[in-house]
Design a protein around this motif. Structure first.
Motif, PDB file in Angstrom:
ATOM      1  N   SER A 185       0.827  -1.285  -0.053  1.00  0.00           N
ATOM      2  CA  SER A 185       0.159   0.026  -0.244  1.00  0.00           C
ATOM      3  C   SER A 185       0.642   1.100  -0.049  1.00  0.00           C
ATOM      4  N   GLU A 186       2.136   1.181   0.582  1.00  0.00           N
ATOM      5  CA  GLU A 186       2.954   2.377   0.799  1.00  0.00           C
ATOM      6  C   GLU A 186       3.569   2.593  -0.338  1.00  0.00           C
ATOM      7  N   THR A 187       3.655   1.728  -1.493  1.00  0.00           N
ATOM      8  CA  THR A 187       3.999   2.039  -2.841  1.00  0.00           C
ATOM      9  C   THR A 187       2.996   2.679  -3.730  1.00  0.00           C
ATOM     10  N   ILE A 188       1.602   2.229  -3.668  1.00  0.00           N
ATOM     11  CA  ILE A 188       0.519   2.606  -4.314  1.00  0.00           C
ATOM     12  C   ILE A 188       0.251   4.305  -3.956  1.00  0.00           C
ATOM     13  N   LYS A 189       0.606   4.325  -2.506  1.00  0.00           N
ATOM     14  CA  LYS A 189       0.605   5.672  -1.965  1.00  0.00           C
ATOM     15  C   LYS A 189       1.498   6.755  -2.701  1.00  0.00           C
ATOM     16  N   GLU A 190       2.491   6.168  -2.922  1.00  0.00           N
ATOM     17  CA  GLU A 190       3.547   6.973  -3.467  1.00  0.00           C
ATOM     18  C   GLU A 190       3.453   6.839  -5.207  1.00  0.00           C
ATOM     19  N   GLU A 222       2.852   2.551 -26.929  1.00  0.00           N
ATOM     20  CA  GLU A 222       1.911   1.947 -27.706  1.00  0.00           C
ATOM     21  C   GLU A 222       0.602   1.590 -27.608  1.00  0.00           C
ATOM     22  N   GLY A 223      -0.001   2.430 -26.469  1.00  0.00           N
ATOM     23  CA  GLY A 223      -1.291   2.290 -26.364  1.00  0.00           C
ATOM     24  C   GLY A 223      -1.804   0.914 -25.471  1.00  0.00           C
ATOM     25  N   ARG A 224      -0.640   0.200 -25.140  1.00  0.00           N
ATOM     26  CA  ARG A 224      -0.825  -1.177 -24.412  1.00  0.00           C
ATOM     27  C   ARG A 224      -0.306  -1.174 -23.015  1.00  0.00           C
ATOM     28  N   ALA A 225       0.618  -0.253 -22.733  1.00  0.00           N
ATOM     29  CA  ALA A 225       1.215  -0.320 -21.428  1.00  0.00           C
ATOM     30  C   ALA A 225       1.330   0.960 -20.855  1.00  0.00           C
ATOM     31  N   VAL A 226       1.558   1.117 -19.572  1.00  0.00           N
ATOM     32  CA  VAL A 226       2.208   2.350 -19.124  1.00  0.00           C
ATOM     33  C   VAL A 226       3.369   1.935 -18.351  1.00  0.00           C
ATOM     34  N   ALA A 227       4.203   3.023 -18.514  1.00  0.00           N
ATOM     35  CA  ALA A 227       5.527   2.707 -17.705  1.00  0.00           C
ATOM     36  C   ALA A 227       5.633   3.801 -16.628  1.00  0.00           C
ATOM     37  N   VAL A 228       5.885   3.208 -15.417  1.00  0.00           N
ATOM     38  CA  VAL A 228       5.863   4.118 -14.054  1.00  0.00           C
ATOM     39  C   VAL A 228       7.089   3.955 -13.234  1.00  0.00           C
ATOM     40  N   ALA A 229       7.579   4.961 -12.685  1.00  0.00           N
ATOM     41  CA  ALA A 229       8.659   4.710 -11.756  1.00  0.00           C
ATOM     42  C   ALA A 229       8.217   4.396 -10.331  1.00  0.00           C
ATOM     43  N   LEU A 230       8.541   3.281  -9.813  1.00  0.00           N
ATOM     44  CA  LEU A 230       7.848   3.132  -8.301  1.00  0.00           C
ATOM     45  C   LEU A 230       8.885   3.569  -7.350  1.00  0.00           C
ATOM     46  N   THR A 231       8.311   3.898  -5.940  1.00  0.00           N
ATOM     47  CA  THR A 231       9.123   4.098  -4.860  1.00  0.00           C
ATOM     48  C   THR A 231       8.938   2.983  -4.149  1.00  0.00           C
ATOM     49  N   LYS A 232      10.135   2.070  -3.782  1.00  0.00           N
ATOM     50  CA  LYS A 232      10.258   0.914  -3.218  1.00  0.00           C
ATOM     51  C   LYS A 232      10.871   1.421  -1.589  1.00  0.00           C
ATOM     52  N   ARG A 233       9.848   1.662  -0.489  1.00  0.00           N
ATOM     53  CA  ARG A 233      10.524   2.413   0.666  1.00  0.00           C
ATOM     54  C   ARG A 233      11.441   1.251   1.210  1.00  0.00           C
ATOM     55  N   ARG A 234      10.936   0.089   1.317  1.00  0.00           N
ATOM     56  CA  ARG A 234      11.537  -1.017   2.263  1.00  0.00           C
ATOM     57  C   ARG A 234      12.969  -1.521   1.499  1.00  0.00           C
ATOM     58  N   ARG A 235      13.191  -1.112   0.515  1.00  0.00           N
ATOM     59  CA  ARG A 235      14.220  -1.682  -0.315  1.00  0.00           C
ATOM     60  C   ARG A 235      15.576  -1.135   0.171  1.00  0.00           C
ATOM     61  N   GLU A 274      12.202   1.679  -8.867  1.00  0.00           N
ATOM     62  CA  GLU A 274      11.979   0.558  -9.767  1.00  0.00           C
ATOM     63  C   GLU A 274      11.105   0.984 -10.953  1.00  0.00           C
ATOM     64  N   SER A 275      11.618   0.666 -12.276  1.00  0.00           N
ATOM     65  CA  SER A 275      10.575   0.917 -13.089  1.00  0.00           C
ATOM     66  C   SER A 275       9.761  -0.135 -13.786  1.00  0.00           C
ATOM     67  N   SER A 311       8.121 -14.339  -7.449  1.00  0.00           N
ATOM     68  CA  SER A 311       8.484 -13.096  -6.761  1.00  0.00           C
ATOM     69  C   SER A 311       8.763 -11.828  -7.737  1.00  0.00           C
ATOM     70  N   ARG A 312       7.733 -11.212  -8.000  1.00  0.00           N
ATOM     71  CA  ARG A 312       7.853 -10.063  -8.885  1.00  0.00           C
ATOM     72  C   ARG A 312       8.291  -8.670  -8.109  1.00  0.00           C
ATOM     73  N   THR A 313       7.582  -8.526  -7.043  1.00  0.00           N
ATOM     74  CA  THR A 313       7.537  -7.197  -6.320  1.00  0.00           C
ATOM     75  C   THR A 313       8.452  -7.250  -4.947  1.00  0.00           C
ATOM     76  N   ASN A 314       8.908  -8.359  -4.708  1.00  0.00           N
ATOM     77  CA  ASN A 314      10.023  -8.459  -3.591  1.00  0.00           C
ATOM     78  C   ASN A 314      11.129  -9.854  -3.926  1.00  0.00           C
ATOM     79  N   THR A 315      11.912  -9.688  -3.062  1.00  0.00           N
ATOM     80  CA  THR A 315      12.863 -10.796  -3.258  1.00  0.00           C
ATOM     81  C   THR A 315      12.211 -11.954  -2.793  1.00  0.00           C
ATOM     82  N   MET A 316      12.962 -13.367  -3.026  1.00  0.00           N
ATOM     83  CA  MET A 316      12.225 -14.642  -2.725  1.00  0.00           C
ATOM     84  C   MET A 316      11.953 -14.678  -1.209  1.00  0.00           C
TER      85      MET A 316
END
Length: 638
Positions: free
Chosen positions: A290-295, A304-317, A324-325, A448-453
């Motif tokens: 939720s912290e990442t969504i809030k940031e 190309e109308g198919r995806a959006v590129a966003v730079a995320l903030t990973k506060r706990r990393r 992370e893009s 494990s896409r959003t965190n380490t294993m």
């Protein structure tokens, strides 16, 4: 200007092989402020743009203030590791609590030089009376970070300096286990309710925009009541000001005062009540904290109308991995907009664009919160007034009461036992991790896409009963593999009989061991000893590519370069005792992962080579200064 040029001309020229000129005068690396009134403060500006000023003046034990303020500034400054406002707040509150505790002691330390590890341990035990183990461990870790930044470190006692340098502090206490996620039925019900609310928000804003557009293009097509409402919307859109209104609705109810303003604002702007379903759906669709969504940032790129590129903030990393893009799927039709993370993000961006025009925030979030509730002299209140009540709800901090229980009750959500469903963002994140892991057959590297294993398993999967059965199978396999590897390894051991044979035929003994007589002689003389064995090839480690082997001393016990003799036996017995103690204190799976192979090699392959009499004699000579953290050194190879 001429004086400046003249000064520069006297500087030595720079170039290859020449050192750059250094500026004259002292360099102060930490921003500690001293006011004329004697105040000692540390200003903070985080990487997320949040700011605060921390006042050390009114804390207890004033002789410690300056050193702690400088250390705190170093940790929270541009080169420090505490670069978010929440982490800086936590460190400052820890300092304040520690000083208050120290002041309450009968024999209190008055300076940092008098502070000892025993004081920190007493503080830890005091905090455990009212706070759980996990938060106390985090608080102590922050305090140790600040104390380790005290300069010069001679301000601290030798005992405290040694304590701060010891590894393994993070292993104190039981490791926190994440809570179970929701069942499939609970998850579907929760996400369906959140998505339904978000659809309602989208339609509400669209209706307001259509009414506004009709008013601007063809106002005569509106009935009188809609025309009055649309006139308000037109002014709101242009100025951002939500007027004080009293009007009669079609249901003949008079809407006035604060509720009327909120109802009016909701035609074009989001409000506090909209945050709950948006956050819930954001976590469910992206699998992010939720912290990442809030940031979430407002800046993005559509590909190309198919995806959006966003730079995320990973506060706990940590600082080095705090960004992370990602590329999120959008969905090609509107019906899929709230089923894809990219579609959800673009909707969020569009819903709040009006509010962001007024606040100028770089994050995607903006709501109308009104202008009441804060005194005019409060900085946050002034910010709310200057933006006419439009704010980034997470600009100051990431904590905001979402009234999740009330939201769940309003939708009649129940758990599988028929009780009111507890709505928890962390449990929702866990559920997404569990579902993803199950979808790929339990393969953690794929899931494990959003965190380490490790983080995925410990914090999100380990506590879930549907994943635990699979994990137990993996753990059993790991133990069996560790045992097989340990038993396949045959350490080189020179027992008493071998040492006797050495005197009569050193060449034969050296040949049996696969080494030269000269190397064997150095082993017998102790020239090649590590802590519990002799190393025959320290420059040819099978575990590392380094010029000199730098792995754990424990790894020596399962290394083909090690040679063990009877004079190593006292240290080996001490190592066995230390591993047994660790087995009693660590969670079993942690102990197996860290020490299982070493334990099997030591107890099954090495010690049985020595007689009971040899072991009893060696037990009287066991060293008392061995520590497992020192033996472990760098983390063992996996």
């Amino acid at each position: 200007m001429s004086e400046q040029i003249s000064h520069q001309s006297r500087l030595a020229p720079t170039g290859p092989g020449r050192s750059s000129a250094m500026p004259s005068g002292p360099y102060e690396s930490v921003p500690v402020k001293h006011s004329e009134q004697g105040a000692l403060t540390v200003p903070f500006t985080g990487e997320d743009g949040r700011t605060k000023e921390y006042d050390f003046t009114r804390l207890p034990l004033p002789r410690m203030h300056r050193d702690l303020a400088i250390a705190f500034a170093a940790r929270t400054g541009p080169t420090g590791t505490l670069r978010t406002k929440s982490s800086a707040n936590s460190a400052y509150l820890g300092i304040r609590r520690l000083l208050a505790f120290l002041e309450s002691l009968h024999a209190r330390p008055t300076s940092l030089g008098e502070l000892t590890p025993r004081h920190l341990e007493r503080y830890r035990l005091e905090r455990l009376k009212t706070v759980k183990v996990g938060p106390v461990g985090t608080e102590l870790a922050l305090l140790r970070m600040v104390l380790a930044s005290v300069t010069p470190d001679t301000e601290l006692s030798p005992q405290l300096r040694e304590f701060l340098q010891q590894p393994g502090h993070h292993r104190n206490g039981a490791k926190a286990v994440g809570r179970p996620g929701y069942s499939d039925r609970e998850f579907r019900a929760l996400v369906t309710a959140a998505r339904s609310d978000v659809v309602g928000i989208r339609e509400r804003i669209r209706v307001g925009e259509q009414l506004l557009q009709t008013f601007r293009n063809d106002p005569e097509n509106l009935d009188p009541e809609d025309r009055i409402l649309a006139a308000h919307l037109d002014a709101m859109d242009q100025t951002g000001r939500i007027p004080d209104v009293t009007w009669t609705t079609r249901l003949t109810q008079r809407v006035q005062h604060r509720f009327a303003r909120v109802a009016l604002a909701r035609h074009l702007y989001l409000t506090q009540d909209d945050l709950t379903p948006l956050l819930l759906l954001g976590v469910a669709l992206t699998g992010r904290n939720s912290e990442t969504i809030k940031e979430l940032p407002a800046q993005h790129r559509v590909l190309e109308g198919r995806a959006v590129a966003v730079a995320l903030t990973k506060r706990r990393r940590g600082k080095s991995q705090s960004r992370e893009s990602v590329h999120w799927e959008i969905g090609t039709i509107e019906s899929r907009q709230l089923h894809t993370p990219g579609g959800f993000y673009l909707l969020l961006h569009d819903l709040m664009r009006r509010g962001r025009r007024l606040t100028g925030d770089t994050r995607v979030w903006s709501i109308w919160a009104g202008i009441a509730g804060r005194p005019a002299d409060d900085p946050a209140g002034q910010g709310k007034h200057s933006s006419l009540g439009h704010i980034d709800p997470y600009a100051l901090n990431l904590t905001r009461d979402l009234k999740l229980g009330r939201w769940g009750a309003s939708h009649g959500l129940t758990d599988d036992d028929g009780n009111p469903l507890e709505i928890n963002l962390n449990r929702l994140k866990t559920t997404v991790e569990v579902r993803r892991t199950r979808a790929v057959g339990g393969h953690l590297p794929s899931a494990s896409r959003t965190n380490t294993m490790d983080v995925s398993f410990v914090h999100y999967l380990q506590g879930d009963p549907r994943i635990r059965d699979w994990a137990d199978q993996v753990l059993t396999t790991a133990i069996n593999e560790a045992e097989a590897n340990a038993r396949a390894f045959r350490p080189r051991i020179l027992v008493a009989g071998g040492e006797a044979a050495l005197n009569s035929s050193p060449e034969t003994m050296a040949d049996d061991l696969g080494i030269s007589p000269e190397l064997l002689s150095r082993v017998i003389q102790g020239e090649l000893d590590t802590l519990a064995s002799a190393c025959l090839a320290i420059h040819r480690s099978p575990f590392t590519d380094a010029d000199v082997c730098n792995v754990s001393f424990l790894t020596c016990l399962r290394c083909p370069n090690a040679l063990i003799t009877e004079h190593h036996l006292p240290a080996l017995l001490s190592v066995r005792d230390l591993l047994q103690t660790a087995r009693d204190t660590l969670p079993l799976d942690d102990w197996v992962e860290e020490h299982g192979r070493t334990w099997l090699a030591l107890t099954q392959l090495i010690l049985p080579k020595f007689s009971e009499a040899q072991q009893a004699k060696a037990a009287t000579k066991k060293p008392v200064s061995l520590h497992l953290s020192f033996l472990s050194g760098p983390q063992e190879p996996r």
